[in-house]
Structures are given as C-alpha cells and as structure tokens.
Design an enzyme around this catalytic site. Structure first.
Site, PDB file in Angstrom:
ATOM      1  CE1 TYR A  14      -3.421  -2.947   0.953  1.00 40.80           C
ATOM      2  CE2 TYR A  14      -4.333  -1.093  -0.257  1.00 40.80           C
ATOM      3  CZ  TYR A  14      -4.427  -2.402   0.174  1.00 40.80           C
ATOM      4  OH  TYR A  14      -5.511  -3.163  -0.176  1.00 40.80           O
ATOM      5  CD  GLN A  55     -15.726  -0.301  -8.397  1.00 42.58           C
ATOM      6  OE1 GLN A  55     -15.694  -1.477  -8.016  1.00 42.58           O
ATOM      7  NE2 GLN A  55     -15.798   0.027  -9.680  1.00 42.58           N
ATOM      8  CG  HIS A 114     -14.023   0.161  -2.716  1.00 40.75           C
ATOM      9  ND1 HIS A 114     -13.828  -0.437  -3.926  1.00 40.75           N
ATOM     10  CD2 HIS A 114     -15.253  -0.227  -2.303  1.00 40.75           C
ATOM     11  CE1 HIS A 114     -14.904  -1.160  -4.245  1.00 40.75           C
ATOM     12  NE2 HIS A 114     -15.785  -1.037  -3.271  1.00 40.75           N
ATOM     13  CB  THR A 148     -15.334  -0.567 -12.928  1.00 37.09           C
ATOM     14  OG1 THR A 148     -15.357  -1.604 -11.929  1.00 37.09           O
ATOM     15  CG2 THR A 148     -16.738  -0.346 -13.469  1.00 37.09           C
ATOM     16  CG  ASN A 183     -14.252  -1.148 -18.892  1.00 42.99           C
ATOM     17  OD1 ASN A 183     -13.751  -0.496 -17.975  1.00 42.99           O
ATOM     18  ND2 ASN A 183     -13.983  -2.429 -19.101  1.00 42.99           N
TER      19      ASN A 183
HETATM   20  C1  BV8 Z   1     -18.804  -5.850   1.361  1.00 40.76           C
HETATM   21  C2  BV8 Z   1      -9.983  -1.069  -2.132  1.00 40.76           C
HETATM   22  C3  BV8 Z   1     -20.232  -6.601   3.127  1.00 40.76           C
HETATM   23  C4  BV8 Z   1      -8.738  -1.702  -1.626  1.00 40.76           C
HETATM   24  C5  BV8 Z   1     -11.290  -2.843  -3.168  1.00 40.76           C
HETATM   25  C6  BV8 Z   1     -22.291  -9.541  -2.791  1.00 40.76           C
HETATM   26  C7  BV8 Z   1     -22.611  -8.468  -1.965  1.00 40.76           C
HETATM   27  C8  BV8 Z   1     -21.665  -7.926  -1.100  1.00 40.76           C
HETATM   28  C9  BV8 Z   1     -20.359  -8.438  -1.061  1.00 40.76           C
HETATM   29  C10 BV8 Z   1     -20.043  -9.500  -1.882  1.00 40.76           C
HETATM   30  C11 BV8 Z   1     -20.999 -10.052  -2.728  1.00 40.76           C
HETATM   31  N1  BV8 Z   1     -20.396 -11.065  -3.393  1.00 40.76           N
HETATM   32  C12 BV8 Z   1     -19.113 -11.156  -3.000  1.00 40.76           C
HETATM   33  C13 BV8 Z   1     -18.859 -10.244  -2.067  1.00 40.76           C
HETATM   34  C14 BV8 Z   1     -17.574 -10.059  -1.414  1.00 40.76           C
HETATM   35  C15 BV8 Z   1     -16.704  -9.046  -2.150  1.00 40.76           C
HETATM   36  C16 BV8 Z   1     -16.746  -9.176  -3.641  1.00 40.76           C
HETATM   37  O1  BV8 Z   1     -17.453  -8.444  -4.325  1.00 40.76           O
HETATM   38  N2  BV8 Z   1     -15.958 -10.084  -4.154  1.00 40.76           N
HETATM   39  C17 BV8 Z   1     -15.861 -10.250  -5.601  1.00 40.76           C
HETATM   40  C18 BV8 Z   1     -14.446 -10.598  -5.966  1.00 40.76           C
HETATM   41  C19 BV8 Z   1     -16.867 -11.277  -6.028  1.00 40.76           C
HETATM   42  N3  BV8 Z   1     -17.096  -7.704  -1.759  1.00 40.76           N
HETATM   43  C20 BV8 Z   1     -16.623  -7.202  -0.607  1.00 40.76           C
HETATM   44  O2  BV8 Z   1     -15.929  -7.845   0.168  1.00 40.76           O
HETATM   45  C21 BV8 Z   1     -17.000  -5.775  -0.267  1.00 40.76           C
HETATM   46  N4  BV8 Z   1     -17.489  -5.745   1.086  1.00 40.76           N
HETATM   47  O3  BV8 Z   1     -19.624  -5.973   0.509  1.00 40.76           O
HETATM   48  O4  BV8 Z   1     -19.111  -5.826   2.732  1.00 40.76           O
HETATM   49  C22 BV8 Z   1     -19.679  -7.979   3.336  1.00 40.76           C
HETATM   50  C23 BV8 Z   1     -18.898  -8.205   4.448  1.00 40.76           C
HETATM   51  C24 BV8 Z   1     -18.419  -9.511   4.675  1.00 40.76           C
HETATM   52  C25 BV8 Z   1     -18.695 -10.553   3.754  1.00 40.76           C
HETATM   53  C26 BV8 Z   1     -19.474 -10.286   2.614  1.00 40.76           C
HETATM   54  C27 BV8 Z   1     -19.963  -8.998   2.407  1.00 40.76           C
HETATM   55  C28 BV8 Z   1     -15.775  -4.869  -0.293  1.00 40.76           C
HETATM   56  C29 BV8 Z   1     -15.228  -4.753  -1.679  1.00 40.76           C
HETATM   57  C30 BV8 Z   1     -14.139  -3.661  -1.729  1.00 40.76           C
HETATM   58  C31 BV8 Z   1     -12.769  -4.300  -1.813  1.00 40.76           C
HETATM   59  N5  BV8 Z   1     -11.761  -3.224  -1.999  1.00 40.76           N
HETATM   60  N6  BV8 Z   1     -10.465  -1.809  -3.302  1.00 40.76           N
HETATM   61  C32 BV8 Z   1      -7.600  -1.549  -2.601  1.00 40.76           C
HETATM   62  O5  BV8 Z   1      -7.721  -0.762  -3.553  1.00 40.76           O
HETATM   63  O6  BV8 Z   1      -6.573  -2.214  -2.384  1.00 40.76           O
HETATM   64  S1  BV8 Z   1     -11.801  -3.661  -4.548  1.00 40.76           S
HETATM   65  C33 BV8 Z   1     -10.862  -3.232  -5.920  1.00 40.76           C
HETATM   66  O7  BV8 Z   1     -11.141  -4.174  -6.948  1.00 40.76           O
HETATM   67  C34 BV8 Z   1     -11.260  -1.934  -6.548  1.00 40.76           C
HETATM   68  O8  BV8 Z   1     -11.528  -0.938  -5.609  1.00 40.76           O
HETATM   69  C35 BV8 Z   1     -12.474  -2.271  -7.354  1.00 40.76           C
HETATM   70  O9  BV8 Z   1     -13.644  -2.146  -6.610  1.00 40.76           O
HETATM   71  C36 BV8 Z   1     -12.308  -3.738  -7.601  1.00 40.76           C
HETATM   72  C37 BV8 Z   1     -12.264  -4.063  -9.065  1.00 40.76           C
HETATM   73  O10 BV8 Z   1     -11.263  -3.297  -9.591  1.00 40.76           O
HETATM   74  P1  BV8 Z   1     -11.599  -2.265 -10.795  1.00 40.76           P
HETATM   75  O11 BV8 Z   1     -11.600  -0.900 -10.242  1.00 40.76           O
HETATM   76  O12 BV8 Z   1     -12.786  -2.671 -11.564  1.00 40.76           O
HETATM   77  O13 BV8 Z   1     -10.317  -2.502 -11.610  1.00 40.76           O
HETATM   78  P2  BV8 Z   1     -10.001  -3.782 -12.465  1.00 40.76           P
HETATM   79  O14 BV8 Z   1      -8.531  -3.824 -12.572  1.00 40.76           O
HETATM   80  O15 BV8 Z   1     -10.741  -4.969 -11.948  1.00 40.76           O
HETATM   81  O16 BV8 Z   1     -10.655  -3.422 -13.864  1.00 40.76           O
HETATM   82  C38 BV8 Z   1     -10.189  -2.299 -14.566  1.00 40.76           C
HETATM   83  C39 BV8 Z   1     -11.097  -2.159 -15.777  1.00 40.76           C
HETATM   84  O17 BV8 Z   1     -10.676  -0.998 -16.473  1.00 40.76           O
HETATM   85  C40 BV8 Z   1     -10.985  -3.330 -16.743  1.00 40.76           C
HETATM   86  O18 BV8 Z   1     -12.282  -3.762 -17.076  1.00 40.76           O
HETATM   87  C41 BV8 Z   1     -10.259  -2.734 -17.956  1.00 40.76           C
HETATM   88  O19 BV8 Z   1     -10.808  -3.215 -19.181  1.00 40.76           O
HETATM   89  C42 BV8 Z   1     -10.574  -1.272 -17.850  1.00 40.76           C
HETATM   90  N7  BV8 Z   1      -9.539  -0.384 -18.356  1.00 40.76           N
HETATM   91  C43 BV8 Z   1      -8.194  -0.505 -18.252  1.00 40.76           C
HETATM   92  N8  BV8 Z   1      -7.609   0.581 -18.811  1.00 40.76           N
HETATM   93  C44 BV8 Z   1      -8.618   1.400 -19.234  1.00 40.76           C
HETATM   94  C45 BV8 Z   1      -9.851   0.794 -18.943  1.00 40.76           C
HETATM   95  N9  BV8 Z   1     -11.042   1.348 -19.234  1.00 40.76           N
HETATM   96  C46 BV8 Z   1     -11.019   2.554 -19.846  1.00 40.76           C
HETATM   97  N10 BV8 Z   1      -9.875   3.204 -20.156  1.00 40.76           N
HETATM   98  C47 BV8 Z   1      -8.669   2.662 -19.874  1.00 40.76           C
HETATM   99  N11 BV8 Z   1      -7.536   3.334 -20.196  1.00 40.76           N
END
Ligand code: BV8
Length: 253
Positions: free
Chosen positions: A68, A106, A124, A193, A218
């Site tokens: 971090y 996010q 987040h 995202t 995206n």
């Molecule tokens: C929670 C901060 C209650 C830290 C992050 C259903 C309901 C609730 C929860 C869940 C659920 N199902 C599962 C869960 C659990 C979990 C979850 O969702 N898991 C996933 C993997 C299935 N959710 C949680 O735990 C959340 N908590 O709901 O609390 C709870 C409590 C206990 C148990 C259950 C529920 C908390 C989630 C937050 C986690 N923290 N970030 C840090 O930054 O280190 S998450 C992190 O990854 C990001 O913040 C973001 O949210 C996430 C995805 O990342 P993205 O931002 O989308 O980036 P990524 O790299 O994935 O994608 C980039 C995109 O950009 C790509 O598509 C690419 O094509 C595109 N791109 C690239 N370049 C460009 C571009 N687009 C345009 N232009 C460009 N140049």
C-alpha cells in the site's frame, strides 16, 4: 463509435440526475496500474484479491503495508488524466443546467478530487488516509515512503490504509448515498471498471431497474456490457472528453 458518442452526448444533455461509477481503468492513463494488473514486477507473485484483506494484513503486516505504501507513492506522483477532467466538467455542466451529479468511485487514488469533482463518494476509502488499528485515529502521512514496515503506533497497534478491504463493509454514508443516487438517476455511466466487485458492481442493475439510461465506457467488455443501453469500448481518457465536448461544446476551460 461516432454514432455512440453522439447518442451519449444527447442523453447527457437531456439528463437531470447523472450517476457515474468509476474503477481503476479511469486512472490507468495516469500511469496508475489497474487492480487486476497492479501486480507489476515487484508484486507479480501476489494476488491483489488476497493482499487487499484483513487476513493478509493480520498474517503479514509488513508485506501488505509495503504494497500500500508503494501504491500510495504511485498515486502521489500521478496526475489526473483527461478522463478525470472530463468528469469534473460534466459535473459543472450538469449543475449549470440545474441537474444533479454524483460520482461513486471504487478508486482510492484521490485523482477525481484533484481533478475538481465535488460530489464524490469514495466507496472503498482512500489511500491518502491511514489509521491506527487500536485507536482507529486517522492521519494523513507525509508524501514520502514510511521509514519502517509495518508502521507501529504509540497505542501499540499498526497504521493501516484507510481503504475498504474484501470482507469489510463499505462506509454507511457512502452506501446510503450510492444506493439513493443510483435508484433515482436518469442517466448512469459505468467507467473503467471490471464490474465484478460488489456492492459497487450492483449499482448499474439498480439504475437500470429504476429506468435510467445506462452507458458503459470501458476498454474491455464486462458483465455490465449486456446490461447497459450503450457500450463504448476504448480508453476513458479519450472517450469521456469526446462525449462531454459533443454534449456541451468544446471546453474553453
Ligand atoms: C462488502 C480497495 C459486506 C482496496 C477494493 C455480494 C454483496 C456484497 C459483497 C459481496 C458479494 N459477493 C461477493 C462479495 C464479497 C466481495 C466481492 O465483491 N468479491 C468479488 C471478488 C466477487 N465484496 C466485498 O468484500 C466488499 N465488502 O460488501 O461488505 C460484506 C462483508 C463480509 C462478507 C461479505 C460482504 C468490499 C469490496 C471492496 C474491496 N476493496 N479496493 C484496494 O484498492 O486495495 S476492490 C478493488 O477491486 C477496486 O476498488 C475495485 O472495486 C475492484 C475491481 O477493480 P476495478 O476498479 O474494476 O479494476 P479492475 O482492474 O478490476 O478493472 C479495470 C477495468 O478498467 C478493466 O475492465 C479494464 O478493461 C478497464 N480499463 C483498463 N484501462 C482502461 C480501462 N477502461 C477505460 N480506459 C482505460 N484506459
């Protein structure tokens, strides 16, 4: 793409309540690696999804603090890109027309605020703010690397990043604003995202069911692509300025 830009611009001109959800992709053109490819050389052997958890911090506070701190330094060196700037202008133009604009990010890099977005919800948390694991007292550390890893506090705990880890709940207020805005908007953008992390990934479904027009900007298709009314695939730093200029005229700012 021209036709899609024109349609998005028309919808933007007609909109009264706009919600934008952004992810790491909107900061990619500011040289901040996205979440999925943030594991550059130094971190290749780790999976971000396992590092961004309370369990990882508990088990190995040194590595998680280092990761971090490295990201915090990258954010401090980064500048907002034309995509961030276009979203800040979108807010101003919507406000000029008496409309409401809400940006739900996010990202934890602080670039939307630095680009001038006001009505911003950091779903987040933020890498800028760290807090003691014992007292929960927050502080904004100086913009230079920590002297030691992990960072011990006077209360006998550690300093942890002010971000929401997987398995941690999002801040109450952030959730309230995000659900409220998504359920009452007439235009919704999902920008940069992968739309896989909940509850953030669920806001587009909420907006759609509430009758909003939904647009995705995206680089790659995502699970949201089949949900939205208009999908523009490419770089947000290129597409967003074109939509805002087409809607409100070339920016003279
Ligand atoms: C929670 C901060 C209650 C830290 C992050 C259903 C309901 C609730 C929860 C869940 C659920 N199902 C599962 C869960 C659990 C979990 C979850 O969702 N898991 C996933 C993997 C299935 N959710 C949680 O735990 C959340 N908590 O709901 O609390 C709870 C409590 C206990 C148990 C259950 C529920 C908390 C989630 C937050 C986690 N923290 N970030 C840090 O930054 O280190 S998450 C992190 O990854 C990001 O913040 C973001 O949210 C996430 C995805 O990342 P993205 O931002 O989308 O980036 P990524 O790299 O994935 O994608 C980039 C995109 O950009 C790509 O598509 C690419 O094509 C595109 N791109 C690239 N370049 C460009 C571009 N687009 C345009 N232009 C460009 N140049």
């Amino acid at each position: 793409m021209e036709e899609s830009i024109a349609r998005a611009a028309e919808w933007l001109r007609e909109a009264h309540a706009v919600v934008v959800v952004t992810g790491a992709g909107v900061s990619a053109e500011s040289e901040i690696p996205t979440f999925r490819d943030s594991m550059e050389a130094l971190w290749a052997e780790f999976d971000p999804q396992t590092l961004a958890t309370p369990e990882a911090f508990e088990a190995d506070p040194e590595t998680v603090t280092k990761w971090y701190d490295w990201r915090r330094m990258r954010c401090a060196e980064a500048e907002p890109n034309p995509g961030h700037v276009a979203l800040a202008r979108m807010e101003r133009e919507i406000a000029k027309r008496g409309g409401v604009f809400t940006l739900l990010t996010q990202n934890v890099d602080g670039l939307h605020a630095r680009a001038g977005t006001h009505n911003l919800v950091e779903l987040h948390g933020s890498l800028r703010v760290w807090r003691c694991t014992v007292t929960r007292k927050e502080r904004v550390p100086d913009p230079e690397p920590f002297p030691e890893y992990p960072v011990r506090t006077d209360a006998g705990g550690y300093l942890r990043p002010g971000v929401v880890w997987f398995g941690e709940s999002l801040p109450e207020r952030a959730l309230k604003v995000a659900f409220g805005a998504s359920a009452s908007c007439d235009l919704f953008f999902s920008v940069g995202t992968s739309a896989v992390v909940y509850p953030a990934a669920g806001f587009v479904e909420l907006a759609k069911s509430a009758g909003a027009r939904c647009i995705e900007v995206n680089r790659d298709p995502t699970p949201a692509t089949e949900l939205v009314d208009l999908a523009l695939h490419g770089k947000s730093g290129e597409i967003l300025p074109r939509i805002v200029d087409a809607a409100f005229g070339q920016s003279d700012e």
